[in-house]
Design a protein around this motif. Structure first.
Motif, PDB file in Angstrom:
ATOM      1  N   HIS A   1      -3.245   0.419  -3.793  1.00  0.00           N
ATOM      2  CA  HIS A   1      -3.353  -1.109  -3.538  1.00  0.00           C
ATOM      3  C   HIS A   1      -2.728  -1.952  -4.668  1.00  0.00           C
ATOM      4  O   HIS A   1      -2.959  -1.770  -5.671  1.00  0.00           O
TER       5      HIS A   1
ATOM      6  N   GLY B   1       4.295   8.555   4.754  1.00  0.00           N
ATOM      7  CA  GLY B   1       4.233   9.293   5.979  1.00  0.00           C
ATOM      8  C   GLY B   1       2.977   8.511   6.850  1.00  0.00           C
ATOM      9  O   GLY B   1       3.062   8.026   7.874  1.00  0.00           O
ATOM     10  N   TYR B   2       1.779   8.639   6.191  1.00  0.00           N
ATOM     11  CA  TYR B   2       0.589   7.972   7.082  1.00  0.00           C
ATOM     12  C   TYR B   2       0.698   6.459   6.918  1.00  0.00           C
ATOM     13  O   TYR B   2       0.023   5.786   7.887  1.00  0.00           O
ATOM     14  N   MET B   3       1.330   6.167   6.295  1.00  0.00           N
ATOM     15  CA  MET B   3       1.516   4.487   5.846  1.00  0.00           C
ATOM     16  C   MET B   3       2.938   3.996   5.488  1.00  0.00           C
ATOM     17  O   MET B   3       3.843   4.908   5.034  1.00  0.00           O
ATOM     18  N   ASN B   4       2.983   2.843   5.808  1.00  0.00           N
ATOM     19  CA  ASN B   4       4.168   2.258   5.281  1.00  0.00           C
ATOM     20  C   ASN B   4       4.107   1.380   4.226  1.00  0.00           C
ATOM     21  O   ASN B   4       3.040   0.498   4.008  1.00  0.00           O
TER      22      ASN B   4
ATOM     23  N   ASP C   1      -8.235  12.065  -0.530  1.00  0.00           N
ATOM     24  CA  ASP C   1      -7.069  11.301  -0.087  1.00  0.00           C
ATOM     25  C   ASP C   1      -7.206   9.850  -0.578  1.00  0.00           C
ATOM     26  O   ASP C   1      -8.453   9.508  -0.684  1.00  0.00           O
ATOM     27  N   THR C   2      -6.192   9.135  -1.119  1.00  0.00           N
ATOM     28  CA  THR C   2      -6.290   7.850  -1.707  1.00  0.00           C
ATOM     29  C   THR C   2      -5.230   6.978  -1.253  1.00  0.00           C
ATOM     30  O   THR C   2      -4.397   7.384  -0.861  1.00  0.00           O
ATOM     31  N   ILE C   3      -5.564   5.730  -1.486  1.00  0.00           N
ATOM     32  CA  ILE C   3      -4.351   4.621  -1.127  1.00  0.00           C
ATOM     33  C   ILE C   3      -4.222   3.768  -2.437  1.00  0.00           C
ATOM     34  O   ILE C   3      -4.927   3.194  -2.911  1.00  0.00           O
TER      35      ILE C   3
ATOM     36  N   ASP D   1       0.337   5.493   0.626  1.00  0.00           N
ATOM     37  CA  ASP D   1      -0.581   6.673   1.093  1.00  0.00           C
ATOM     38  C   ASP D   1      -0.573   7.737   0.111  1.00  0.00           C
ATOM     39  O   ASP D   1       0.620   8.177  -0.257  1.00  0.00           O
ATOM     40  N   VAL D   2      -1.570   8.366  -0.528  1.00  0.00           N
ATOM     41  CA  VAL D   2      -1.734   9.486  -1.174  1.00  0.00           C
ATOM     42  C   VAL D   2      -2.660  10.599  -0.499  1.00  0.00           C
ATOM     43  O   VAL D   2      -3.577  10.778  -0.876  1.00  0.00           O
ATOM     44  N   PRO D   3      -1.924  11.160   0.375  1.00  0.00           N
ATOM     45  CA  PRO D   3      -2.638  12.135   0.939  1.00  0.00           C
ATOM     46  C   PRO D   3      -2.971  13.531   0.435  1.00  0.00           C
ATOM     47  O   PRO D   3      -2.059  14.679   0.684  1.00  0.00           O
TER      48      PRO D   3
ATOM     49  N   PHE E   1       0.661  -1.303   0.055  1.00  0.00           N
ATOM     50  CA  PHE E   1       0.015  -0.135  -0.141  1.00  0.00           C
ATOM     51  C   PHE E   1       0.910   1.314   0.001  1.00  0.00           C
ATOM     52  O   PHE E   1       2.197   1.265   0.307  1.00  0.00           O
TER      53      PHE E   1
ATOM     54  N   GLN F   1     -10.578   7.498   2.842  1.00  0.00           N
ATOM     55  CA  GLN F   1      -9.459   6.709   1.838  1.00  0.00           C
ATOM     56  C   GLN F   1      -9.196   5.282   1.705  1.00  0.00           C
ATOM     57  O   GLN F   1      -9.090   4.659   0.876  1.00  0.00           O
ATOM     58  N   VAL F   2      -9.804   4.682   2.844  1.00  0.00           N
ATOM     59  CA  VAL F   2      -9.803   3.164   2.962  1.00  0.00           C
ATOM     60  C   VAL F   2     -10.921   2.440   2.247  1.00  0.00           C
ATOM     61  O   VAL F   2     -10.769   1.617   1.332  1.00  0.00           O
TER      62      VAL F   2
END
Ligand SMILES: [Zn+2]
Lengths: 166, 777
Positions: B317, B540-543, B313-315, B295-297, B293, B714-715
């Motif tokens: 996948h 940042g928000y995700m790894n 905000d999107t993710i 993060d696209v904030p 994943f 976003q999820v």
């Protein structure tokens, strides 16, 4: 091709192998007999007699039971997670870090994910508390079935007889 | 592999470039046909040349490979750009007539496939009749819809002739500093479409008689911010290509054209067999599932983009199912990926399938014999409409790497399961750091010139842990195995940014029995610039990395920037200054050395667009660490002591995660109490069992959250986007969670703009355009 002794493979498993040999292992073509040495080293490490077929982690094994030769996923402590074709995680304990407070038990402020985006799912052995895996998906994500080996084909590649129930 | 049967064209057929009299397209089609029918490249069931004259075969290989590597080293010296000259972001590759790679140099070998795709595009779109392909020609390509990774990778392609017949191609690529995108820097943000992603050149003829055309030179220089670097990069590529062309001509003189041409196809079949033999000797047949994943904030106020529909905000996948087959070929299926988006992280399928070998050469095929044969032994499926196979010609790609490396890291982790199972512990890698932050920006630099920067310190992030040792600290990047952080002095020459410090980044390696390699951090103060902007680019928000077999992911990113710092006065007054170590971001160490009116941004927003930086402002460049391997409770207390004493680990997390009992003496040295630790670790195990919940029970709770649609926007957007593209993924999701038959989740119901989801227009819809398709979609 290089070959290695059981002692060298045992040192590798323990993380004690000298750098020269480790470097040779990295740079030379692979030794097919590694598997047999490896399994025999691991077999000596566990307290049970079921035959290890495939290691899935440092303390997690696919094993052939002594009684009916069924294939199960099994912890080093002896705990059984059921049929090897099922996802062992479904029979483990799970702990989900889904809040800032829970995340800050493992990473300092600003250095863990935002749990509105991502959570950490830790899978523990219900019997010995070993953490066998950490998933880092979004909320709602199905539990991932990491690996489904084709044992028949694998033993064919190894030129070894496959477990009867493979 | 699509076969473009006929070229519809009113132009008269030119004289054939080949001895066979065939058109290039017919030549390639026949080769593809033979490959398809037999399963062997070009139908080569036997490697006649290799088997009958193994020494001659090896002689040609060694000569070409050494020449490619040497040309790269020599050509590199021509460039002035530190990205090329310091970081080695260039590569030269030799192709056969059909555009399949024979051999490549070291460097950014992702371009084995991207330049091959450009050659195939010229073949399939009848370049031989218009604009014509002649000895001494040069073609330039950086078009992301032909397969290029991102616009800043500029390729020069030169055809090679022998006695009037085309016998192959050589391509050279460099990563240029700037391509004139909306955002300055080679992998910038700000633009959200191709129109703004920088200049894009589609296999254009840019030179004849070995000389670049004047219109090309004039036009291209004024389309970028950094013309000086641009021109020297071009000279680098041309020089390398011509050296390699000379080498091929010399090889043909010495070995004969027949031997060379046989070699040029046998070596690819050889490469195909090479991969299957590595798969058989190192992996385990079966299915591996993995996912990544990103993060696209984009809803944050510091992301300023021209179009309102991008402010969501999107993710990203990227699920993958790797199937290793009993015949030792394999299939990588990315069913379920999310849609492309209005940002610069989209990727062309060729960028994906070609780039994957950069990672595999560090893992499965660590050999100089990597060529297009590996691709012929691999089935890729990249569904159309996803971020890695967009169905719209408007997509931007400037930082395609951001998504690509994140998805490859999960493959590395996945394949490591089979290395582990066979006992090849030395090959296991928990994945890789997400190589970021990308410090970028531009304006007027310390020399009064228009400038753009992209700091390639990123080339030295932490690597993933192995099953027998820790990952390497600040060592490499997944996209360039020869990564180098570059010299401070060179970066200070190239950028109006002084180093306040460069130091290892504490607590960034993922925990485990073996920890991930640590990243590093550099604190930069703007100095000598006139008008200057910078921005951040990273996770940042995700790894995107995960850790393997009980190891944790690495630390995530965060952002620190400071304006109105008062630093210039503090320097004059001899007061304390921030020195570059942000040991624990919660302690706000830097702020203790700034003026009272400083404006500080310290948060998780690691993607931003251009912000104004005045002289004296600060920017923290934090390069990430790698993921860990194995349960942290298994980590040797000696190693933990060492980590503490080298400031690699914060004491709080040594206690909480590693379960050690520690103390510090008066000199500040840490030690681990072995006996108390053993007892404490037993307690940690008990605590885990106490707080853990049976997974089946947890599934019931989580299922309820899904039924209640309880998750962030976003999820939900990520799942809805994947469901729209994949019935299969939706079906599996519903089966896993045992959801009612009528359950669904649609983007329409989320109340956010969804431009591009329903209405899109593919490149193939343009007149007279025949895209090259090399993957299942
Ligand atoms: Zn256990």
């Amino acid at each position: 091709m290089s070959t290695y002794t059981k002692k060298q493979v045992s040192d590798l498993v323990k993380g004690d192998l000298d750098w020269d040999t480790l470097h040779r292992m990295l740079s030379m073509p692979k030794d097919k007999e590694r598997y047999s040495h490896y399994i025999s080293v691991l077999q000596e490490q566990v307290d049970w007699d079921d035959r290890i077929i495939l290691p899935l982690g440092p303390h997690l094994f696919l094993a052939e039971t002594g009684e009916d030769k069924s294939l199960v996923t099994k912890c080093e402590c002896g705990y059984e997670y059921g049929d090897y074709q099922k996802n062992w995680k479904l029979n483990a304990l799970i702990y989900v870090r889904d809040s800032e407070e829970k995340m800050q038990q493992v990473y300092p402020k600003l250095m863990a994910p935002d749990t509105g985006w991502q959570v950490y799912r830790e899978y523990y052995c219900p019997s010995c508390g070993t953490m066998h895996d950490v998933e880092a998906p979004t909320p709602w994500y199905p539990v991932i079935h990491d690996f489904q080996p084709d044992l028949k084909a694998f033993f064919d590649w190894l030129d070894l007889p496959a477990p009867v129930n493979a | 592999m699509t076969i473009q049967e006929t070229i519809v064209s009113s132009e008269t057929k030119p004289a054939s470039l080949l001895r066979s009299g065939l058109t290039l397209n017919d030549h390639r089609n026949l080769m593809l046909q033979r490959t398809k029918e037999t399963g062997f490249y070009d139908g080569l069931e036997k490697l006649e040349f290799k088997e009958s004259d193994p020494i001659g075969y090896e002689r040609i290989f060694s000569k070409l490979r050494a020449g490619l590597v040497n040309s790269r080293e020599v050509a590199k010296k021509i460039a002035a750009s530190p990205i090329v000259e310091q970081e080695g972001e260039l590569c030269f590759t030799l192709y056969n007539v059909a555009g399949d790679c024979i051999a490549t140099s070291t460097g950014i070998i992702i371009h084995v496939g991207t330049m091959g795709a450009a050659i195939k595009y010229m073949i399939q779109n009848n370049w031989e009749s218009n604009p014509g392909i002649n000895p001494g020609d040069m073609f330039t390509n950086n078009d992301c819809q032909i397969g290029n990774v991102h616009p800043c990778d500029i390729a020069t392609i030169v055809p090679i002739f022998h006695e009037g017949n085309l016998i192959g191609w050589v391509g050279g690529v460099t990563h240029v500093i700037d391509v004139g995108a909306v955002g300055p820097g080679s992998m910038s943000n700000g633009q959200i479409q191709r129109f703004g992603d920088g200049v894009q050149i589609t296999c254009r003829k840019t030179g004849v008689n070995d000389t670049p055309l004047r219109d090309w030179l004039h036009e291209s220089q004024r389309n970028v911010r950094t013309p000086k670097y641009w021109i020297l990069d071009e000279k680098t590529r041309i020089a390398g290509c011509h050296m390699i062309r000379d080498l091929v001509e010399e090889t043909v003189r010495e070995e004969g054209i027949e031997a060379y041409e046989k070699f040029a196809s046998e070596v690819i079949e050889d490469g195909r067999r090479g991969l299957t033999s590595r798969i058989r000797s190192m992996t385990i047949p079966g299915k591996i599932r993995t996912v990544a994943f990103v993060d696209v904030p984009y809803s944050h106020e510091d992301v300023v983009v021209p179009s309102p529909f991008a402010k969501v905000d999107t993710i990203m996948h990227a699920p993958c199912e790797i199937t290793v087959k009993p015949d030792a070929t394999w299939r990588l299926d990315f069913e379920g990926c999310s849609r492309w988006g209005w940002h610069t992280y989209n990727a062309n399928p060729v960028a994906f399938t070609s780039g994957i070998w950069v990672m595999m050469t560090q893992s499965l095929v660590p050999t100089e014999r990597i060529n297009d044969g590996a691709r012929y032994a691999t089935e890729f499926r990249l569904p159309k409409g996803t971020w890695t196979n967009p169905d719209d010609r408007r997509t931007a790609h400037a930082d395609a790497w951001h998504f690509l490396v994140s998805s490859w890291s999960s493959l590395w982790r996945g394949i490591s399961r089979s290395y582990f199972g066979r006992g090849y512990l030395e090959e296991v890698n928990a994945g890789n750091s997400n190589p970021c932050n990308w410090l970028q920006g531009g304006g007027i630099n310390q020399e009064g010139e228009i400038h753009a920067v992209n700091s390639f310190e990123t080339a030295a992030c932490g690597t993933g842990a192995c099953a027998v040792k820790d990952g390497l600290n600040h060592a490499a990047a997944i996209w360039n195995p020869e990564g180098d952080m570059g010299d401070i002095e060179i970066w200070e020459l190239a950028e109006p940014l002084l180093y306040m410090g460069r130091t290892i980044k504490t607590n960034t390696g993922g925990y485990g029995k073996y920890r991930g390699g640590l990243g590093f951090e550099t604190l930069r103060m703007v100095w000598g610039s006139a008008d200057w902007t910078m921005f951040f680019m990273g996770n940042g928000y995700m790894n995107s990395d995960w850790g393997l077999m009980g190891g944790y992911p690495a630390a995530t990113g965060y952002r620190f920037e400071a304006h109105n710092t008062g630093l210039l006065e503090r320097i004059q007054n001899g007061q304390s200054l921030p020195q570059g170590k942000d040991r624990d971001p919660g302690e706000r160490e830097f702020e203790k050395h700034l003026g009272a009116d400083a404006q500080v941004k310290r948060d998780k927003q690691c993607i931003t667009t251009e912000a104004i930086f005045e002289n004296g402002d600060l920017y923290l460049n934090y390069l990430r660490g790698g993921p860990g391997f194995g349960d942290p409770l298994d980590r040797d207390p000696d190693a933990i002591e060492d980590d503490l004493n080298q400031n690699f680990l914060l004491p709080e997390f040594a206690e909480k995660v590693y379960g050690v009992v520690i103390s510090q003496n008066k000199a500040g040295d840490w030690s681990v109490d072995r006996q108390k630790t053993a007892a404490r670790r037993l307690d940690v195990r008990r605590e885990r069992i106490a707080r853990g919940k049976p997974t089946q029970q947890w599934i019931e709770d989580e299922r309820q959250k899904i039924l209640d649609k309880e998750a962030s926007l976003q999820v939900q957007q990520m799942f809805a986007s994947s469901f729209r593209l994949s019935e299969k993924f939706l079906g599996e999701f519903k089966t896993f969670w045992d959801l009612p038959a009528g359950w669904d989740l649609k983007e329409e119901d989320l109340g956010i703009p969804m431009f591009g989801a329903k209405h899109h227009m593919d490149l193939s819809e343009l007149p007279d355009v025949h895209p090259v398709i090399m993957t299942e979609q």
